[in-house]
Design a protein around this motif. Structure first.
Motif: not given
Lengths: 537, 144
Positions: A66, A77, A79-81, A281, A410, A421, A423, A425
């Motif tokens: 990233n 992604n 953001e939730k990790s 993925r 995502d 991508s 995502k 968690h």
């Protein structure tokens, strides 16, 4: 869509496990094609010997895709990790940027349910894997010293241990005084010439590519031999999905090149080697009417149970120069003093420590280590007090699997080929927090015993997801696992997974030795069982 | 790529002199005599930081800059703060005189004897570890 010749084995990903599988299958006469979304690393591009090295590791040679944002990367992604996953997409894979420490898992790591009542046992044990560890140590060129009482006896490493350095000796003596375990760290870094490669020159830049080629990565150790044995490696080839036939067997994969042209590679057997995020993925991307929840996902566990190892650095600052910017990175010494479960603790399992260099000037003064109060006259005081005088315990704690830590596709983020991508968690567990808090306190004790006048700590670091594990668990029960003990999908009989996805538990050690040993074992099994292998007609 | 003109370089040098002032042991940024050349090398390596650097210079007071202004910049524009601090520190520590003063030769190669370990093994450094014996748990025995 162009269609290519049907071959025996298609491998997706040319990193640690893909390189090992390709070499061994090609050497046994299998026709092998590997699709790799990255390129061959060009050692002329490595920055470790240049003045701008510390700048490069914060952008083009950052560990996170990233931050790098190279064409070969795909965004993740996070953001939730709580932890950002780290990886590198190239021939050699994340080995190009790993530290190169090369520990095996311990026997207890395979039996945490039986021993500690948590998670699950592996369907195999240490002793079944040991011959493959022995073999992979020779292929990689490991420098180390046998006889560590933290492990069962095994053959000596092919090369002598790398230097302890001033810091290693100091801390080793302190552990002797404390009555604590230490041992020279085994490293996948050459201490002497081996297999046509040059030895380490102690630059301390291992995690941004080894210009000398002393640190093992499969672009050096396995791919030249695989290609010599007939394997074909296609770079800049990004796989979009695995294809299956009406019988539920894998038939190959659809991939795209950087110009967006689409191809299909047919194969009798497909091996996924794309790391625990990339593999999950791809399985999720490959859903179809026969596999509506993703390929090989009848258990519902594809993408779930992601483990990334909580991580801390504890740095001791000494009064004299230790040349703390130099030495293998990698590690000089390791400690397993607090690795096993202790009933007195309020957590289970433990952590592995590795003593590492501290880096150059920027690593001392920029906010990650030094905070924001480092400017003005105090800047020079800080540098005078710390530069070259540090030694760091890098601590990886065992990360227990939880289904609430998972990967999904995502809905809006995609890579440069338009492929969705992953995502992530992921939450650091209470057990991990307690475990790491304890380890950090003990590491401070270690460094003060070694004479550190000050100790600083950074616990539960965000950019620390080097070790990606667990998203396609190995097991005997198809309802509770994705692959069997030989890493073959329970659902798709000619689909194998050889990366860290298959880990049942994470252990507390760097996983690459285990990933490669498992890949070697799986390749060995594919060879032995080739006459029984189901293949598409 | 954003061009830094002499006015911006001069403003940056003034800011950097407050961030890294002269002490009896160390030169200030302008005192190195080669900050500008170093700065241009750094920006050549990291052109992605130029925009943030320019923003930082624009946002910070020119004549009255003091260290506390950095806190405000960090709050207002973290990207600009990172660009400024990274570029100032990297430019400073790439100056040869500065590297000499802190005793840093760079990430240079170093030769060593790979068999020197025999000496510390023979000295007995590992003996206490070996004498304490096995510390690994054998699950075959533990779970009986």
């Amino acid at each position: 869509m162009a269609r290519e010749e049907n071959i025996d084995v298609l491998i997706i990903g040319a990193g640690a496990s893909g390189g090992v599988a390709a070499r061994h299958l090609a050497e046994k006469g299998f026709s092998v094609v590997c699709l790799e979304q990255g390129e061959w690393p060009d050692r002329n591009d490595f920055r470790g010997a240049e003045d701008d090295w510390e700048l490069a590791i914060r952008k083009d040679w950052a560990l996170s895709p990233n931050i790098r944002k190279l064409d070969s990367d795909y965004p993740v992604n996070a953001e939730k990790s709580d932890i950002d996953p780290l990886m590198f997409n190239a021939v050699g894979g994340s080995m190009v940027i790993y530290a190169g420490t090369w520990p095996r898992m311990l026997p207890s790591d395979f039996r945490v349910k039986s021993l500690d009542g948590v998670a699950e046992d592996w369907p195999i044990d240490y002793f079944e894997l040991a011959p493959y560890y022995d073999q992979i140590d020779l292929e990689i060129g490991v420098s180390g010293l046998a006889g560590d009482p933290a492990y069962p006896a095994h053959p000596d490493y092919p090369l002598p241990p790398l230097p302890l350095g001033k810091a290693g000796r100091k801390v080793a003596q302190a552990h002797n005084d404390l009555g604590w375990h230490w041992w020279p760290e085994p490293n996948a870094i050459l201490s002497a010439p081996y297999d046509g490669r040059n030895p380490c020159v102690q630059r301390g830049v291992c995690t941004s590519g080894c210009g000398e080629g002393a640190k093992a990565s499969t672009d050096l150790t396995h791919w030249p031999k695989a290609i010599g044995a007939g394997a074909k490696l296609i770079t800049s080839a990004r796989v979009r999905k695995i294809t299956v036939n009406d019988q539920g067997l894998a038939t190959g994969a659809v991939w795209v090149d950087p110009e967006g042209r689409e191809f299909h590679q047919s194969a009798k057997v497909v091996i996924l080697a794309a790391n625990a995020i990339g593999t999950a993925r791809l399985l999720l991307l490959s859903k179809n009417s026969m596999f509506p929840n993703g390929l090989a996902n009848s258990s519902g566990l594809v993408g779930k149970r992601l483990m990334m190892h909580p991580f801390a650095v504890v740095t001791g600052w000494f009064d004299e120069s230790l040349e703390g910017w130099q030495g293998q990175f990698g590690a000089s010494i390791t400690s397993y003093q607090f690795y096993e479960t202790n009933p007195q603790h309020d957590f289970v399992r433990g952590a592995k420590w590795a003593l590492s260099p501290v880096g150059g000037p920027l690593n001392h003064v920029l906010p990650m280590r030094a905070g924001t109060e480092v400017w003005g006259e105090q800047h020079h005081e800080l540098m005078n007090r710390t530069f070259g005088k540090g030694a760091t315990w890098a601590i990886f704690g065992e990360d227990l699997p939880e289904e609430s830590n998972y990967i999904e596709l995502d809905e809006s983020l995609s890579d440069s080929s338009g492929i969705p991508s992953p995502k992530v968690h992921y939450k650091i567990s209470q057990n991990s927090k307690r475990l790491m808090g304890f380890q950090v306190e003990r590491a401070e004790e270690s460094l003060r015993a070694a004479g550190a006048s000050d100790v600083t700590t950074a616990n539960l670091l965000r950019y620390s997801g080097w070790h990606l594990m667990g998203t396609a668990k190995m097991g005997d029960d198809p309802a509770k696992s994705v692959v069997n003990r030989f890493q073959r999908s329970h659902d798709v009989e000619n689909l194998y997974i050889v990366d860290g996805s298959v880990f049942v538990t994470s252990s507390g050690v760097n996983p690459t030795a285990t990933i490669t040993a498992l890949a070697l074992r799986t390749a060995d099994n594919i060879v032995k069982s080739r006459s029984l292998q189901a293949v598409p007609s | 790529m954003i061009e830094l003109d002499q006015r911006l370089i001069s403003q940056l040098t003034s800011i950097a002199d407050v961030m890294l002032p002269e002490t009896p042991q160390m030169p200030s940024v302008s005192g190195t005599g080669s900050f500008e050349a170093s700065l241009l090398k750094v920006l050549d390596s990291r052109p992605d930081l130029a925009k943030g650097l320019k923003t930082a210079i624009d946002l910070l007071p020119k004549e009255t800059f003091q260290l506390s202004d950095l806190d405000e910049l960090l709050t207002k524009d973290p990207e600009a703060y990172t660009a400024l601090t990274t570029i100032v520190a990297a430019s400073y520590y790439q100056v040869k005189e500065v590297k000499v003063r802190i005793g840093y030769p760079g990430q240079v190669p170093k030769t060593y004897d790979p068999y020197a370990y025999v000496e510390w093994v023979q000295e007995g450094l590992l003996d206490p570890v070996v004498e304490r014996g096995q510390i690994w748990k054998d699950p075959r025995e533990e779970v009986k």
